[in-house]
Write an enzyme that holds these catalytic residues in place. Structure first.
Site, PDB file in Angstrom:
ATOM      1  N   ASP A 102       0.872  -1.175   0.000  1.00 15.49           N
ATOM      2  CA  ASP A 102       0.000   0.000   0.000  1.00 15.49           C
ATOM      3  C   ASP A 102       0.908   1.223   0.000  1.00 15.49           C
ATOM      4  O   ASP A 102       1.667   1.450   0.947  1.00 15.49           O
ATOM      5  CB  ASP A 102      -0.915   0.004   1.231  1.00 15.49           C
ATOM      6  CG  ASP A 102      -1.879   1.171   1.212  1.00 15.49           C
ATOM      7  OD1 ASP A 102      -1.497   2.266   1.668  1.00 15.49           O
ATOM      8  OD2 ASP A 102      -3.012   1.002   0.725  1.00 15.49           O
ATOM      9  N   GLU A 117      -4.223   2.305  -4.886  1.00 11.61           N
ATOM     10  CA  GLU A 117      -2.765   2.262  -4.724  1.00 11.61           C
ATOM     11  C   GLU A 117      -2.305   0.987  -4.018  1.00 11.61           C
ATOM     12  O   GLU A 117      -1.168   0.907  -3.553  1.00 11.61           O
ATOM     13  CB  GLU A 117      -2.289   3.491  -3.937  1.00 11.61           C
ATOM     14  CG  GLU A 117      -2.718   3.522  -2.480  1.00 11.61           C
ATOM     15  CD  GLU A 117      -4.084   4.161  -2.266  1.00 11.61           C
ATOM     16  OE1 GLU A 117      -4.375   4.582  -1.132  1.00 11.61           O
ATOM     17  OE2 GLU A 117      -4.852   4.245  -3.244  1.00 11.61           O
TER      18      GLU A 117
END
Length: 356
Positions: free
Chosen positions: A220, A263
């Protein structure tokens, strides 16, 4: 393979219905002994095609798909060759001559039928050459054989085969393009969550069957939202592209990158234990994977899970555990990887010593 099996079943079902119905035409065009034999041959052909068309629970393997295709394609030419002795010496009227000429078209129909299957050039040749050979042999054995008509018919068969091969290969390339477009994220050229899940499921099953290690690394990107907010989504997209390109350079060809969402990215590492995963992650943390628009390092919170060490029996549980550890990394300061309880790798830590 599933598509080919489905196409074979559809075509086989259509011909299984059509073939016995042609016996009505045979009845009016051929005398009794020939008609009876042809009807029996049609019944056998129809039964075989019905068996192919039946909705069995068939494994979508190349062996099953190509085996079914070969059975369906070779049926009509063999039927054509078997029928030739029945017509020898027959005196037929105009309708009978027309019907007999239609029998001679069976191999050409098969060659044309290759176009409905998405096949490679090699596969087309492997399927087409036997049909061409039977066509050539049948033409030579025909009562109406002449070299002029024989060469002309053989040339026609080759042309039909060439066109069918071109159509089949084009269809395959088109399907591959569609599958790739549906399977890959258009921005980062990594697998989408749906297609990536299928690949991870397969790799997990293989590793479980072989009792081999299998690791999942969950990324992440840290504070990614601030890039979009401060510099715009175009810069955010460029950052994601840079991240995946740099990540791909550090991985093997057998490793799989999946854009899990936004993301968040997931990397599947087959035949990789915790030590191997630590080496990969350590190299990433050492230099990270690019820079943010402001010039600082693009860091990530990382969670790692491994099938054997974590004793998991389902791929989704493995991904979920890596996801949880990624959140632990995020909550404890980001810019680090969590491999388990009290097992953290952060900037400056020696990852090579720990893998020795």
């Amino acid at each position: 393979m599933t598509y080919i099996i489905g196409r074979v079943q559809l075509v086989a079902f259509a011909f299984a219905i059509f073939i016995p119905l042609w016996s009505v035409i045979d009845y009016f065009t051929f005398p009794w002994p020939q008609w009876a034999v042809l009807t029996g041959m049609r019944a056998c052909s129809s039964a075989m095609l019905f068996a192919l068309a039946w909705p069995w629970k068939i494994e979508a393997s190349p062996r099953n798909a190509f085996g079914m295709t070969a059975l369906m394609l070779m049926g009509p030419p063999i039927f054509y060759l078997a029928s030739l002795p029945l017509f020898a010496g027959l005196e037929l009227d105009t309708l009978g001559e027309i019907s007999l000429s239609l029998y001679g078209l069976l191999p050409y129909i098969v060659l044309a039928g290759l176009s409905v299957f998405p096949l490679t050039i090699v596969e087309c040749i492997l399927f087409g050459i036997p049909v061409l050979a039977l066509t050539a042999f049948g033409g030579y054995m025909s009562d109406t054989f002449t070299w002029a008509s024989y060469i002309g018919n053989l040339w026609l068969a080759l042309v039909i085969f060439g066109v069918s091969m071109f159509a089949g290969v084009s269809s395959l390339r088109y399907m591959i393009a569609l599958v790739s477009r549906a399977s890959l994220d258009p921005l980062t050229n990594t697998y989408t969550r749906r297609s990536g899940s299928e690949i991870i499921d397969m790799q997990f099953r293989v590793s479980a069957r072989q009792d081999a290690p299998f690791a999942i690394v969950f990324f992440d990107l840290d504070h990614f939202k601030s890039i979009n907010d401060s510099y715009g989504h175009d810069e955010g997209d460029k950052t994601l592209v840079m991240f995946t390109q740099n990540l791909r350079d550090l991985l093997r060809g057998s490793d799989t990158i999946v854009r899990w969402g936004g993301e968040e990215f997931l990397v599947a590492l087959p035949n990789t234990d915790v030590r191997g995963a630590r080496l990969v992650v350590g190299r990433i943390i050492e230099k990270w994977l690019g820079t943010r628009p402001d010039g600082t390092a693009l860091t990530a919170s990382i969670g790692v899970a491994e099938r054997k060490v974590d004793s998991l029996v389902d791929w989704s549980d493995l991904v979920e555990l890596a996801d949880k550890r990624m959140y632990v990394a995020k909550e404890t300061g980001r810019k680090r990887a969590v491999f388990g309880e009290n097992d953290v790798l952060a900037e400056g830590d020696s990852y090579e010593l720990e893998t020795a």
